[in-house]
Design a protein around this motif. Structure first.
Motif, PDB file in Angstrom:
ATOM      1  N   MET A 193      24.258  71.654  18.596  1.00  0.00           N
ATOM      2  CA  MET A 193      23.497  72.212  17.479  1.00  0.00           C
ATOM      3  C   MET A 193      24.441  72.581  16.339  1.00  0.00           C
ATOM      4  O   MET A 193      24.136  72.350  15.165  1.00  0.00           O
ATOM      5  N   ASN A 194      25.596  73.161  16.682  1.00  0.00           N
ATOM      6  CA  ASN A 194      26.592  73.487  15.665  1.00  0.00           C
ATOM      7  C   ASN A 194      27.069  72.247  14.925  1.00  0.00           C
ATOM      8  O   ASN A 194      27.207  72.250  13.696  1.00  0.00           O
ATOM      9  N   THR A 195      27.343  71.187  15.678  1.00  0.00           N
ATOM     10  CA  THR A 195      27.815  69.945  15.072  1.00  0.00           C
ATOM     11  C   THR A 195      26.799  69.407  14.074  1.00  0.00           C
ATOM     12  O   THR A 195      27.157  69.014  12.954  1.00  0.00           O
ATOM     13  N   ARG A 229      14.903  74.293  11.490  1.00  0.00           N
ATOM     14  CA  ARG A 229      14.495  73.706  12.769  1.00  0.00           C
ATOM     15  C   ARG A 229      15.452  74.105  13.893  1.00  0.00           C
ATOM     16  O   ARG A 229      15.021  74.468  14.989  1.00  0.00           O
ATOM     17  N   ILE A 230      16.756  74.062  13.614  1.00  0.00           N
ATOM     18  CA  ILE A 230      17.727  74.430  14.644  1.00  0.00           C
ATOM     19  C   ILE A 230      17.624  75.917  14.981  1.00  0.00           C
ATOM     20  O   ILE A 230      17.735  76.306  16.144  1.00  0.00           O
ATOM     21  N   ASP A 232      30.135  80.760  21.879  1.00  0.00           N
ATOM     22  CA  ASP A 232      29.445  79.598  21.317  1.00  0.00           C
ATOM     23  C   ASP A 232      28.115  79.995  20.696  1.00  0.00           C
ATOM     24  O   ASP A 232      27.722  79.482  19.646  1.00  0.00           O
ATOM     25  N   SER A 233      27.421  80.920  21.358  1.00  0.00           N
ATOM     26  CA  SER A 233      26.145  81.396  20.823  1.00  0.00           C
ATOM     27  C   SER A 233      26.361  82.122  19.505  1.00  0.00           C
ATOM     28  O   SER A 233      25.623  81.905  18.530  1.00  0.00           O
ATOM     29  N   GLU A 281      24.916  81.296  15.737  1.00  0.00           N
ATOM     30  CA  GLU A 281      24.162  82.276  14.949  1.00  0.00           C
ATOM     31  C   GLU A 281      24.807  82.479  13.577  1.00  0.00           C
ATOM     32  O   GLU A 281      24.103  82.558  12.561  1.00  0.00           O
ATOM     33  N   GLN A 282      26.126  82.548  13.548  1.00  0.00           N
ATOM     34  CA  GLN A 282      26.818  82.735  12.272  1.00  0.00           C
ATOM     35  C   GLN A 282      26.635  81.530  11.355  1.00  0.00           C
ATOM     36  O   GLN A 282      26.444  81.689  10.145  1.00  0.00           O
ATOM     37  N   ASN A 283      26.687  80.342  11.932  1.00  0.00           N
ATOM     38  CA  ASN A 283      26.484  79.132  11.122  1.00  0.00           C
ATOM     39  C   ASN A 283      25.053  79.031  10.610  1.00  0.00           C
ATOM     40  O   ASN A 283      24.813  78.513   9.513  1.00  0.00           O
TER      41      ASN A 283
END
Length: 291
Positions: A214-216, A227-228, A265-266, A270-272
């Motif tokens: 999801m980050n990528t 959406r993400i 990772d979570s 969240e930050q992104n």
């Protein structure tokens, strides 16, 4: 170049000569190693070969000689794909079948899983050339992806490698988000319990891999943030993680200990998400100001 499939089409399907099939399977790794044709194998060569190997294994198991021969062939495919472009292309086009057969034949041994993981990591680092198919759903075995346990984990390694390959996200487009949508509805600890894994099994690794992907996608396509964000919230809710990050952050402040990888990772995701939302809001404000 008929050595890929002749044993299946003639020795197995027509003659059904078990002894000859075994002999031909034992020859395959050496024939592949000595093959100097830069245009082969085609995707179909490896596709038919894997299909034939699966049929032979299903019929003759638990024949040790057959299983051993197939295991050697699978390992040879893995080795050749690391160094030869055509093997990489053909194997990647049939990766879900390769993964399924490898797990069936070799079993869930640590060495086997290490090799499969290593292959996925090699893809991610672009050590293996990857030629994308038209849709990610055509590569991944969705049944394996959604059943939990090792099947899900190593299907996700493959998926992560795909979207991290050169042009992967651009090629697969919205199908990545479609898969996130399905994954967000899965309680992986419960699925793992159903297949006999203790204490949730590898569910934390599974969810970490989803967070990473999801980050990528979000970093490459900030406009997918809404959406993400919804998919991440749903994934956390279904897996009982909605309040886990907040609790981990509170404990970290109280204890001074660093966050474990899972929550790191979570938190990064969240930050992104917050960063992407602010960037979009800023663009909207700038656009409104120009009007």
């Amino acid at each position: 170049m008929s050595f890929y499939t002749d044993w299946y089409e003639y020795d197995y399907e027509i003659d059904h000569n078990k002894e000859k099939v075994i002999k031909e399977l034992e020859k395959l790794p050496e024939l592949m190693q000595k093959d100097t044709n830069i245009d082969r194998p085609y995707d179909s060569d490896i596709g038919v070969m894997l299909h034939g190997l699966q049929e032979v294994y299903d019929e003759y198991k638990p024949n040790y000689v057959v299983a051993r021969s197939i295991a050697v062939i699978l390992k040879k495919l893995y080795d050749l794909a690391k160094t030869r472009e055509q093997y990489a292309r053909a194997l990647n086009a049939n990766f879900s079948n390769y993964l399924e057969l490898a797990l069936s034949v070799l079993g869930n041994t640590s060495k086997t899983l290490f090799d499969i993981k290593k292959y996925g990591e090699a893809l991610q680092q672009n050590k293996v050339g990857f030629y994308a198919a038209h849709n990610l759903l055509n590569i991944l075995n969705i049944k394996n992806l959604m059943t939990g346990g090792w099947n899900t984990e190593y299907s996700l390694y493959a998926m992560r490698a795909i979207i991290n390959s050169n042009g992967g996200i651009n090629t697969f487009g919205e199908s990545v988000l479609d898969i996130f949508e399905m994954l967000s509805e899965c309680n992986f600890a419960a699925l793992n319990k159903e297949i006999g894994m203790q204490d949730g099994g590898n569910y934390d690794i599974i969810i970490r891999l989803i967070y990473q992907m999801m980050n990528t996608v979000l970093e490459a396509r900030p406009y997918t943030v809404s959406r993400i964000k919804r998919q991440k919230r749903r994934l956390d809710e279904v897996n009982g993680l909605s309040n886990a990050l907040a609790e981990a952050l509170r404990e970290e402040k109280e204890s001074g200990l660093g966050l474990i990888d899972f929550f790191r990772d979570s938190l990064k995701l969240e930050q992104n998400i917050e960063r992407s939302e602010r960037a979009i809001q800023l663009k909207q404000m700038q656009h409104g100001g120009r009007q």
